[in-house]
Design a protein around this motif. Sequence first.
Motif, PDB file in Angstrom:
ATOM      1  N   GLY A  75       0.831  -1.202   0.000  1.00 26.36           N
ATOM      2  CA  GLY A  75       0.000   0.000   0.000  1.00 26.36           C
ATOM      3  C   GLY A  75       0.865   1.251   0.000  1.00 26.36           C
ATOM      4  N   ALA A  76       0.243   2.375  -0.289  1.00 27.46           N
ATOM      5  CA  ALA A  76       0.998   3.636  -0.290  1.00 27.46           C
ATOM      6  C   ALA A  76       1.596   3.896   1.091  1.00 27.46           C
ATOM      7  N   THR A  77       0.874   3.481   2.131  1.00 25.71           N
ATOM      8  CA  THR A  77       1.315   3.791   3.491  1.00 25.71           C
ATOM      9  C   THR A  77       2.678   3.177   3.805  1.00 25.71           C
ATOM     10  N   PHE A  80       5.293   5.378   2.545  1.00 27.29           N
ATOM     11  CA  PHE A  80       5.551   6.599   3.326  1.00 27.29           C
ATOM     12  C   PHE A  80       6.832   6.380   4.148  1.00 27.29           C
ATOM     13  N   TRP A 102      -3.174  12.826   3.731  1.00 30.50           N
ATOM     14  CA  TRP A 102      -2.153  11.841   3.350  1.00 30.50           C
ATOM     15  C   TRP A 102      -0.750  12.415   3.390  1.00 30.50           C
ATOM     16  N   THR A 148       1.776  15.459  -2.424  1.00 28.61           N
ATOM     17  CA  THR A 148       0.638  14.568  -2.648  1.00 28.61           C
ATOM     18  C   THR A 148      -0.202  15.263  -3.703  1.00 28.61           C
ATOM     19  N   ASN A 150      -2.921  14.576  -5.288  1.00 35.40           N
ATOM     20  CA  ASN A 150      -4.369  14.668  -5.056  1.00 35.40           C
ATOM     21  C   ASN A 150      -4.667  14.167  -3.640  1.00 35.40           C
ATOM     22  N   THR A 152      -7.130  12.782  -1.384  1.00 30.95           N
ATOM     23  CA  THR A 152      -8.337  11.993  -1.563  1.00 30.95           C
ATOM     24  C   THR A 152      -9.434  12.344  -0.554  1.00 30.95           C
ATOM     25  N   ASP A 172       3.248  11.181  -4.094  1.00 30.76           N
ATOM     26  CA  ASP A 172       2.205  10.182  -3.846  1.00 30.76           C
ATOM     27  C   ASP A 172       1.062  10.524  -4.798  1.00 30.76           C
ATOM     28  N   SER A 174      -1.491   8.309  -5.515  1.00 29.02           N
ATOM     29  CA  SER A 174      -2.401   7.173  -5.369  1.00 29.02           C
ATOM     30  C   SER A 174      -3.772   7.435  -5.982  1.00 29.02           C
ATOM     31  N   SER A 175      -4.271   8.667  -5.851  1.00 28.81           N
ATOM     32  CA  SER A 175      -5.651   8.873  -6.273  1.00 28.81           C
ATOM     33  C   SER A 175      -5.805   9.708  -7.539  1.00 28.81           C
ATOM     34  N   GLN A 195      -5.581   0.884  -5.661  1.00 30.99           N
ATOM     35  CA  GLN A 195      -7.027   0.690  -5.466  1.00 30.99           C
ATOM     36  C   GLN A 195      -7.914   1.892  -5.787  1.00 30.99           C
ATOM     37  N   LYS A 196      -7.331   2.974  -6.320  1.00 35.05           N
ATOM     38  CA  LYS A 196      -8.167   4.085  -6.746  1.00 35.05           C
ATOM     39  C   LYS A 196      -8.320   4.092  -8.274  1.00 35.05           C
TER      40      LYS A 196
END
Length: 361
Positions: A75-77, A80, A102, A148, A150, A152, A172, A174-175, A195-196
């Motif tokens: 995951g993105a986390t 981090f 985020w 970041t 976007n 989310t 990041d 992710s979204s 997952q986005k």
Amino acid sequence: MSRAWNFSAGPAAMPEDVLKRAQQELLEWNGARASVMEVSHRGKAFMEMAARVEADLRELLDIPSSHKVLFLQGGATQHFAQVPMNLCADGQRADYIVNGHWGEKAASEASAYASPHVAASSKADGYASIPERGQWDLDPKAAYVHITTNETIHGVEMHDIPDVGDVPLVADMSSDILSHPLDVSKFGLIYAGAQKNIGPSGLVVMIVRQDLLERHPRPLPRIFRYAEYAAADSMLNTPNTWGWYLAGLTFQWLKGQGGLAEMDRRNRAKSELLYAAIDDSDGYYRNRVQATARSRMNVIFNLRDAALEPVFVAEADKAGLLALKGHRALGGVRASIYNAVPFEGVRALCSFMAEFQRTHG
Ligand SMILES: *Cc1c(COP(=O)(O)O)cnc(C)c1O
């Protein structure tokens, strides 16, 4: 049974064509006499597929040869923490631009390996804007600048790539990855949980400039080193084969739809329609994000009467509009309208909003 319009922030809607194709191929994939989840990742068929998935992503984003593509997990986390682990010497400064939840979390997770410095933040206005580039307190010796693109949860998007000089820009995405064309050469490292806008959770796509892989700031177990993944074509250990496969179907779908220029056009049209529905409601619906920073992926809004928000979400669900509840940290309503949510879905939401205002106004 029919599928409803899905506005989930993540795991989020996937293109119906992708799901149907996966369903068709589920029992027997690619002549393998087994599903894609049941074959060796080191077998010829999977390796060829993996290479094609990377090639499709490279084509979609026009990724230069200076950059490696990695398919990771956690995951993105996890990244981090893993980004500073790989890029920062002990206690070295890394600059973070924080314009939402985020980015805040990314900076906080970095502190075990680096000295994360919040070089700019829009916390003071409740993360309703992007801090002005002129106000960023950047150190030319920082290991990197983290953004970041976007946010989310806060519905805030950075619409221009900032110039941060020679310090590598780490993002990041992710979204918002794949929601519009991107000049990848401006970035040192991009990472995104799948997952986005890509596929199922459990897969992370990373695009990283080769020279950053050569940094060796500390001894690390191989399993945490990006350079090891790059050297092993992301097959240091068993990858998320199912996620990789589905990401590939999404990339093919994107190419078939006209690529990222077409996604950009659709995402603009969808978000403009929805923001217009909010702005033209005589204050019945409100979005508090600064106009130039409004996200095209996550549209957040409140009702004038906050007590009606749970009613709105529940009635929308009954009407076939799923997962509109705002993040628990902010409340309100959030419509996530990633690539896989079609214009018709957004139009259905806008009609529902008008009808709800008429009947509960
Ligand atoms: C969803 C999200 C994350 C968290 O992703 P996980 O895969 O749950 O770790 C991080 N950053 C952004 C921008 C996100 O949208």
